[in-house]
Design a protein around this motif. Structure first.
Motif, PDB file in Angstrom:
ATOM      1  N   SER B  12       2.801 -23.140  26.300  1.00  0.00           N
ATOM      2  CA  SER B  12       3.687 -22.067  27.054  1.00  0.00           C
ATOM      3  C   SER B  12       3.992 -21.034  26.153  1.00  0.00           C
ATOM      4  N   VAL B  13       3.660 -19.623  26.702  1.00  0.00           N
ATOM      5  CA  VAL B  13       4.037 -18.557  25.643  1.00  0.00           C
ATOM      6  C   VAL B  13       5.053 -17.701  26.488  1.00  0.00           C
ATOM      7  N   GLU B  14       6.028 -17.107  26.004  1.00  0.00           N
ATOM      8  CA  GLU B  14       6.851 -16.544  26.839  1.00  0.00           C
ATOM      9  C   GLU B  14       7.161 -15.286  26.129  1.00  0.00           C
ATOM     10  N   PHE B  15       7.249 -13.922  26.920  1.00  0.00           N
ATOM     11  CA  PHE B  15       7.535 -12.720  26.349  1.00  0.00           C
ATOM     12  C   PHE B  15       8.833 -12.422  26.981  1.00  0.00           C
ATOM     13  N   PRO B  16       9.939 -11.570  26.468  1.00  0.00           N
ATOM     14  CA  PRO B  16      10.849 -11.224  27.340  1.00  0.00           C
ATOM     15  C   PRO B  16      10.663 -10.832  28.837  1.00  0.00           C
ATOM     16  N   GLY B  17      11.016 -11.892  29.693  1.00  0.00           N
ATOM     17  CA  GLY B  17      11.044 -11.534  31.122  1.00  0.00           C
ATOM     18  C   GLY B  17       9.656 -12.035  31.480  1.00  0.00           C
ATOM     19  N   VAL B  18       8.601 -12.396  30.965  1.00  0.00           N
ATOM     20  CA  VAL B  18       7.253 -12.861  31.328  1.00  0.00           C
ATOM     21  C   VAL B  18       7.041 -14.344  30.898  1.00  0.00           C
ATOM     22  N   LYS B  19       6.725 -15.204  31.720  1.00  0.00           N
ATOM     23  CA  LYS B  19       6.106 -16.214  31.333  1.00  0.00           C
ATOM     24  C   LYS B  19       4.440 -15.917  31.215  1.00  0.00           C
ATOM     25  N   ALA B  20       3.915 -15.762  29.902  1.00  0.00           N
ATOM     26  CA  ALA B  20       2.538 -15.411  29.790  1.00  0.00           C
ATOM     27  C   ALA B  20       1.592 -16.299  30.385  1.00  0.00           C
ATOM     28  N   LEU B  21       2.003 -17.623  29.790  1.00  0.00           N
ATOM     29  CA  LEU B  21       1.308 -18.940  29.721  1.00  0.00           C
ATOM     30  C   LEU B  21       2.289 -19.973  30.264  1.00  0.00           C
ATOM     31  N   LYS B  44      -5.662 -15.063  29.190  1.00  0.00           N
ATOM     32  CA  LYS B  44      -6.861 -14.984  28.312  1.00  0.00           C
ATOM     33  C   LYS B  44      -6.658 -14.669  26.816  1.00  0.00           C
ATOM     34  N   SER B  45      -6.069 -13.415  26.757  1.00  0.00           N
ATOM     35  CA  SER B  45      -5.848 -13.006  25.276  1.00  0.00           C
ATOM     36  C   SER B  45      -4.642 -13.575  24.810  1.00  0.00           C
ATOM     37  N   THR B  46      -3.841 -13.888  25.667  1.00  0.00           N
ATOM     38  CA  THR B  46      -2.480 -14.476  25.160  1.00  0.00           C
ATOM     39  C   THR B  46      -2.734 -16.067  24.602  1.00  0.00           C
ATOM     40  N   LEU B  47      -3.865 -16.703  25.358  1.00  0.00           N
ATOM     41  CA  LEU B  47      -4.104 -18.085  25.093  1.00  0.00           C
ATOM     42  C   LEU B  47      -4.948 -18.019  23.431  1.00  0.00           C
ATOM     43  N   ILE B  48      -5.835 -16.973  23.382  1.00  0.00           N
ATOM     44  CA  ILE B  48      -6.504 -16.744  22.125  1.00  0.00           C
ATOM     45  C   ILE B  48      -5.287 -16.493  21.021  1.00  0.00           C
ATOM     46  N   SER B 208     -22.991 -20.121  28.378  1.00  0.00           N
ATOM     47  CA  SER B 208     -22.053 -21.033  28.379  1.00  0.00           C
ATOM     48  C   SER B 208     -22.424 -22.528  28.520  1.00  0.00           C
ATOM     49  N   ASP B 209     -21.523 -23.657  28.206  1.00  0.00           N
ATOM     50  CA  ASP B 209     -21.911 -24.786  28.489  1.00  0.00           C
ATOM     51  C   ASP B 209     -20.745 -25.381  29.430  1.00  0.00           C
ATOM     52  N   ARG B 210     -19.447 -24.790  28.949  1.00  0.00           N
ATOM     53  CA  ARG B 210     -18.358 -25.071  29.678  1.00  0.00           C
ATOM     54  C   ARG B 210     -17.469 -23.789  30.057  1.00  0.00           C
ATOM     55  N   ILE B 211     -16.646 -23.853  31.225  1.00  0.00           N
ATOM     56  CA  ILE B 211     -15.876 -22.807  31.715  1.00  0.00           C
ATOM     57  C   ILE B 211     -14.434 -23.481  32.123  1.00  0.00           C
ATOM     58  N   THR B 212     -13.460 -22.603  31.173  1.00  0.00           N
ATOM     59  CA  THR B 212     -11.980 -22.865  31.746  1.00  0.00           C
ATOM     60  C   THR B 212     -11.654 -21.337  32.335  1.00  0.00           C
ATOM     61  N   VAL B 213     -10.952 -21.634  33.516  1.00  0.00           N
ATOM     62  CA  VAL B 213     -10.590 -20.618  34.448  1.00  0.00           C
ATOM     63  C   VAL B 213      -8.828 -20.489  34.326  1.00  0.00           C
ATOM     64  N   LEU B 214      -8.306 -19.357  33.876  1.00  0.00           N
ATOM     65  CA  LEU B 214      -7.068 -19.164  34.118  1.00  0.00           C
ATOM     66  C   LEU B 214      -6.655 -18.122  35.125  1.00  0.00           C
ATOM     67  N   ARG B 215      -5.399 -18.283  35.745  1.00  0.00           N
ATOM     68  CA  ARG B 215      -4.908 -17.330  36.537  1.00  0.00           C
ATOM     69  C   ARG B 215      -3.513 -17.365  36.527  1.00  0.00           C
ATOM     70  N   ASN B 216      -2.873 -16.231  36.375  1.00  0.00           N
ATOM     71  CA  ASN B 216      -1.582 -15.883  36.386  1.00  0.00           C
ATOM     72  C   ASN B 216      -0.919 -16.820  35.279  1.00  0.00           C
ATOM     73  N   GLY B 217      -1.306 -16.870  34.300  1.00  0.00           N
ATOM     74  CA  GLY B 217      -0.904 -17.919  33.078  1.00  0.00           C
ATOM     75  C   GLY B 217      -1.042 -19.160  33.234  1.00  0.00           C
ATOM     76  N   ARG B 218      -1.740 -19.771  34.310  1.00  0.00           N
ATOM     77  CA  ARG B 218      -2.093 -21.058  34.442  1.00  0.00           C
ATOM     78  C   ARG B 218      -3.205 -21.771  34.549  1.00  0.00           C
ATOM     79  N   LEU B 219      -3.565 -22.612  34.138  1.00  0.00           N
ATOM     80  CA  LEU B 219      -4.914 -23.455  34.097  1.00  0.00           C
ATOM     81  C   LEU B 219      -5.235 -23.624  35.458  1.00  0.00           C
ATOM     82  N   VAL B 220      -6.501 -23.081  35.867  1.00  0.00           N
ATOM     83  CA  VAL B 220      -7.045 -23.650  37.351  1.00  0.00           C
ATOM     84  C   VAL B 220      -8.065 -24.319  37.299  1.00  0.00           C
ATOM     85  N   ALA B 221      -8.647 -24.538  36.128  1.00  0.00           N
ATOM     86  CA  ALA B 221     -10.007 -25.327  36.336  1.00  0.00           C
ATOM     87  C   ALA B 221     -10.774 -25.408  35.011  1.00  0.00           C
TER      88      ALA B 221
END
Lengths: 326, 510, 342
Positions: B12-21, B44-48, B208-221
């Protein structure tokens, strides 16, 4: 807004208190032959040219610019006027000529910055360097002295208060009025805060930038007239020397950031007063006047650090918006 | 598969007022190319940046090569073998290629840089990725694609075990991408774990061999690429928020005259020439993934970027689009997707921001009278429910949704004929989103033409009378308003696996 | 940069503009040498004009005098080049020169040995530079303002030492000042020229062959990138002001040899000459582009113009300033054209 002016106000108050402690009669004013005299009046009068130039500089800096050429422009204004008067010209015409020429110089700076897109600091460096040469060209390297009662009034005349003070305050009032009553202030700040958003909103940034450089040059011209009128002579070499630095300092001490955006004319007034009071203070408390510069340096650094983008918190950790790449 | 080289758990990553991940799990194995997908603001960028030590973690754990790590600076991550190549080439264009690859670890002799050895070593590294350029040449003398490859050469010069590529292909053409992929495969076969961020579906399926999908700061798949169809991928990225919002009533009235017609308008390297007609009183939706050209279309129509082909007609007359002012005078308004950089003037008040466009049109000498300004501000604060309802508050202190409403109001006060809204609802809360959608529908009902761009298909389909679909910087289809989200999604996904290609061609032809 | 340009609102979106600008950058290497070559051409041209117009202008000694009369300015320009390469600016150099002459003169008058005086002066200059660099870096105040304060401080400290001019009577200094080295062809130069040239060589070495020097260029090219590349940007950003301070002090020593006096009003406005020399020498004020050699040629161009005007006799000295202003403009315009083409 209020917060930003806190430190300059405190600095000015501290300086004034120091003066009163050393010279109890510091605040006293006396009326003589219908002219008002006193230390405060002296401060205002000596600070008038700096204040004028700083007013123009404030608007330039608000658009993320800077104008280094104002000192040279001031010298040119004095040179043109004195040369014309010395050649038998009408002082009013002479002053008109000077203002017109300086407006053209402002147009030149504005052209380099807004049309050619040259960094303001270099664009105005050109005129800063060449301008003194031009002034000397006009005076042919001489110190041109004139004897014109009309012209003398600008810098040394009295209308109860010294006319120089009245002119500066009038320009201050005018700028405040124009920038607030028209949309100029809003558009200047919007260009300074966010140029790309302003462009997309349809703001004519070029016109705005051009306007502020012309205005700065005109302020410098009037200041140049004051300086030269005060001594009834045009000294192309020394008139307005380093006044651009004082003006920039006044603006910065007044809380307007060199990065552009929100500006404060009141802050600039305070800044100009601080610089001038400092000079006077050093004199009144009996330090060699030449050493003023050291105190100026100390005050500049102190006020700038108070307003620095990066504050030092207790424990020495540095905070700021630096360091996080987008 | 073996043990993951990077194992991020519950990040989980948080910025003031935002839960980015929020509680994101992510794994990266040696010798794989792993695509990280998601729309703007997905995280995505936040995760990196969480991985490379730019952002601190609010919660979670990162294991690297089996050991728990907590990098506090990119340099640390780099030293440990995690190298990152960013979208904007983060090299110094004024230095030579060799310096850009080796600066900071260049061969030295008695403190003096050994130029010859440095160039030789650089040449070796370039050869490893099959790039044959003069290491002594200045970086900026090479095209951006080569610069990108030089950045990769630098990244692997430290014997990186993990290579993070953050949108490296967004400015490359097809040949250049092929070259990049060749190099990625070389590295992958050497056992390097490659984390790859892109918006181009074709590329994901190619490399790519595998795919991770994020949406609105959450892991989707997280799926092996082979097991995830394009349509499922797009649906995972865009999500579906059916039922969350009240249904907007579809207007029954027919749209009026064509207000703006674009004929063959395009810009090289930005968007292929396209035709588009927008009528008064209709909402045209522009759907597509990030980087599909949807924003570029809007910028060309507004004159924010200059088109190098085609022409634009307004009310049947050709319009010379010399810049935004020309568009504004013709009655076109544009609210940029980049609220912060190109929208709000953060230090100024809500009132000043709101009247800025109107004031700009009047020029500085004719200020908007204070009374009028106050009336307008009061009207729009109420109409759009801007909170806090304080006209003097600096707009930078408002929430994203309220900033967006101020920007909307900025253009509404100028009473435009065509309103272009680029992602007006991104990153704002559901309530504000619904309000903005309703305003858009009402405006169209009053006769305004609206071009509505959004990453959320539900939203586009719901508010639009017609939907234009963009893919790979091209207009691929124009559909009627009663089209289903699934159809649009299929068009966006493209590719052959669902047999939609035929439909695309038909749609383009029509 | 001190004042980011606002007038340059590009006609395209920032992103696409920079992207397309970069991808078109296929122009080859000599581009970055172009301004320096132009400077050199201007130098040869001005010198050529002098040679054609005046007898005795094209002599080795006139050339040598260019170096003798401008040795201190060369050293200043060297230091300024470092600062400008990182995208900073140092307005304090002229005042530091004055302060150095003042310290040297006063200390020698007080009977300090020459070597101790030299060390003290160099340490003071470097220390001032260190302090300014630290404030700039640590508090994020613009270099323009900090070095402006430094300018006031140094000039003020001069007055603290003495308001009057102090002449230098120390035999070592006098010997150094009057001593001359004979070159083949009967041309003589001073020790000051040798010191200046050594400074230039040292600067070239540091800038081109050390990690520090390359980091100076990297910071000027893109500070963010340099930091992401793991380079010691902090050390460099502070270090360039130390170097500039050191060079100002060294320039001050040379100036005190040249004038054989210390005076608070020495070198007024010399920072502008140094900046002008660097810009005319082909460096970009925004950083990352430029060469020390260019700055040296820049100084020579300024010197030649001065010599020309003094040879002309009928031309008054103020033309120097106007011509320098015009040259500045020409070089800024040249840089603009090159940058646009990139």
């Amino acid at each position: 807004m209020k917060n930003r002016l806190l430190w300059p106000v405190l600095a000015l108050v501290a300086l004034l208190i120091l003066n009163v402690v050393v010279t109890p009669t510091f605040f006293s004013l006396r009326l003589q032959d219908g002219h008002l005299y006193g230390s405060l009046i002296d401060i205002l009068r000596n600070g008038a040219p700096t204040l004028l130039i700083a007013l123009g500089m404030t608007l330039v800096i608000a658009t993320r610019g800077i104008d280094l050429s104002v000192g040279a422009v001031a010298a040119i204004a004095g040179a043109v006027t004195c040369t014309h008067i010395a050649a038998g010209g009408n002082p009013w015409v002479a002053m008109g000529l000077a203002l017109a020429l300086c407006a053209v110089l402002g147009l030149w700076n504005g052209f380099l910055v807004s049309v050619l897109g040259i960094q303001p600091i270099i664009a105005t460096l050109v005129l800063m360097t060449a301008g003194r040469g031009i002034a000397m060209l006009i005076t042919e390297g001489q110190i041109v002295t004139v004897d014109s009662p009309v012209y003398r009034q600008v810098g040394a005349g009295f209308l109860v208060l010294p006319i120089a003070i009245l002119i500066s305050l009038a320009v201050l009032g005018l700028v405040a009025l124009v920038t607030r009553r028209t949309a100029l202030g809003l558009l200047i700040e919007s260009v300074g805060v966010n140029p790309s958003a302003s462009r997309l909103a349809g703001v004519r940034a070029r016109t705005i930038i051009w306007t502020v450089y012309v205005f700065a040059a005109l302020c410098a011209a009037v200041a140049g007239l004051m300086i030269s009128s005060n001594v009834s002579a045009a000294d192309a070499n020394n008139a307005g020397l380093w006044i651009e630095m004082d003006a920039i300092l006044a603006v910065v001490i007044g809380g307007t950031s060199l990065a552009g955006g929100r500006y404060s004319l009141t802050g600039t007034l305070l800044g100009a007063l601080i610089i001038q009071t400092l000079t006077t203070t050093v004199y009144t408390i009996g330090i060699k006047p030449e050493i003023t510069l050291v105190f100026k340096a100390v005050v500049v650094i102190a006020v700038c650090l108070m307003q620095a983008p990066v504050r030092v918190r207790v424990g020495g950790r540095v905070r700021g918006k630096q360091g996080v790449p987008a | 598969m073996t043990v993951p080289v990077v194992d991020m758990r519950g990040i989980s990553v948080e910025f003031p007022g935002v839960k980015a991940l929020q509680e994101v799990d992510f794994r990266l194995f040696p010798g794989e190319v792993h695509a990280l997908m998601g729309e703007n603001g997905a995280g995505k960028s936040t995760l990196i940046k969480a991985l490379t030590g730019v952002h601190p973690l609010a919660a979670g754990e990162i294991r690297y090569a089996g050991e728990p790590v907590a990098f506090t600076a990119p340099a640390q991550a780099q030293a440990a073998g995690i190298s990152t190549v960013y979208q904007e080439v983060n090299l110094c264009a004024n230095l030579t290629v060799a310096e850009n690859i080796l600066l900071g670890r260049e061969p030295r002799k008695f403190g003096r840089i050994d130029g010859r050895r440095m160039r030789a070593r650089a040449a070796e590294l370039l050869a490893r990725i099959g790039l044959h350029i003069d290491p002594g040449s200045v970086l900026e003398s090479h095209p951006i694609a080569v610069q990108q490859l030089v950045a990769i050469a630098r990244a692997v010069a430290v014997d990186a075990r993990v290579l993070v590529l953050d949108e490296p292909t967004s400015s490359l053409d097809a040949d250049e991408v092929a070259e990049l992929f060749r190099i990625i495969r070389v590295l992958r076969d050497e056992g390097v774990a490659v984390l790859f961020v892109t918006h181009f579906l074709e590329q994901v399926y190619e490399i790519s061999d595998r795919i991770t999908v994020l949406r609105n700061g959450r892991l989707v798949a997280e799926h092996p690429t082979a097991a995830l169809s394009r349509i499922d991928l797009v649906s995972a990225m865009l999500g579906r928020e059916m039922g969350l919002l009240e249904e907007i009533e579809r207007r029954s009235g027919t749209p009026g005259q064509a207000f703006l017609v674009a004929e063959g308008v395009g810009r090289k390297g930005s968007v292929a020439p396209f035709d588009l007609e927008i009528r008064s009183g209709e909402v045209v939706g522009l759907a597509g993934l990030l980087g599909s050209g949807r924003t570029e279309v809007a910028r060309l129509l507004f004159g924010a970027d200059k088109a190098d082909s085609g022409r634009i007609l307004v009310n049947g007359k050709p319009l010379r689009l010399t810049g935004p002012r020309a568009a504004i005078e013709a009655g076109v308004a544009f609210s940029s997707e980049d609220r912060k950089a190109e929208g709000i003037v953060a230090d100024l008040s809500v009132r000043d921001n709101l009247i800025l466009a109107m004031q700009a049109a009047r020029g500085w000498a004719r200020p908007v009278p204070r009374k009028l300004a106050d009336e307008l501000v009061a009207k729009y604060i109420e109409l759009l429910d801007i909170r806090p309802a304080d006209p003097d508050r600096a707009v930078g202190n408002l929430s994203g949704g309220n900033q967006q409403k101020v920007l909307l109001a900025r253009w509404l006060v100028t009473q435009p004929k065509l309103l272009i809204l680029d992602e007006p609802t991104r990153g704002i809360d559901v309530g504000a989103k619904a309000q903005i959608q309703k305003v858009v529908a009402d405006l169209a009902a009053e006769g305004m033409a609206v071009l509505f761009i959004s990453a959320e298909l539900e939203e586009v389909v719901r508010v639009s009378d017609r939907v234009v679909v963009m893919r790979d910087r091209q207009k691929v289809a124009e559909l009627d308003g009663d089209v289903g989200v699934d159809d649009v999604m299929a068009l966006i996904a493209g590719g052959g696996d669902h047999g939609v290609d035929h439909g695309v061609e038909k749609a383009v032809a029509s | 940069m001190v004042a980011p340009e606002v007038g340059a609102v590009p006609a395209k979106s920032p992103g696409s503009a920079s992207r397309s600008a970069r991808s078109r950058g296929r122009v080859n290497v000599p581009k970055r040498f172009l301004p320096v070559i132009a400077t050199f051409v201007v130098f040869v041209a001005t010198f050529g004009v002098g040679s054609v117009r005046y007898e005795g202008f094209a002599s080795g000694q006139v050339m040598a005098n260019l170096f003798i009369d401008n040795a201190f300015l060369i050293v200043l320009a060297v230091g300024m080049t470092f600062v400008i390469l990182t995208g900073g600016i140092d307005l304090s150099v002229g005042s530091v020169v004055a302060l150095s002459t003042m310290i040297a003169a006063a200390a020698l008058q007080a009977g300090w040995p020459a070597w101790l005086v030299v060390i003290t002066v160099l340490a003071t200059g470097s220390g001032l530079g260190l302090a300014m660099g630290w404030v700039i870096h640590r508090f994020g105040v613009q270099p323009f303002i900090v070095t402006l304060a430094g300018m006031f401080l140094a000039r003020g400290l001069c007055f603290v030492i003495s308001v009057e001019s102090v002449s230098i009577k120390d035999p070592t200094f006098r010997d150094l000042a009057t001593g001359s080295i004979e070159l083949p062809g009967g041309v003589t130069i001073t020790y000051g020229v040798v010191i200046a040239l050594v400074a230039v060589l040292a600067a070239v070495y540091v800038l081109h062959l050390t990690r520090f020097g390359r980091t100076v260029y990297a910071v000027g090219g893109s500070e963010t990138s340099a930091r992401l590349m793991g380079l010691a940007t902090t050390r460099v950003k502070i270090g360039v002001y130390v170097i500039s301070g050191f060079c100002s002090a060294l320039g001050g020593l040379l100036f005190s040899l040249y004038m054989l006096s210390g005076y608070s009003l020495h070198a007024v406005g010399m920072e502008l000459d140094a900046i002008a020399a660097v810009v005319v020498g082909g460096s970009l004020l925004s950083g990352g582009v430029g060469f020390v050699i260019g700055s040296v040629v820049g100084v020579l161009v300024l010197g030649t113009i001065q010599t020309l005007i003094s040879f002309e006799g009928t031309l008054s000295s103020w033309w120097t300033k106007i011509v320098i202003g015009a040259l500045l403009l020409a070089f800024i315009a040249l840089q603009r054209i090159i940058v646009r083409r990139t």
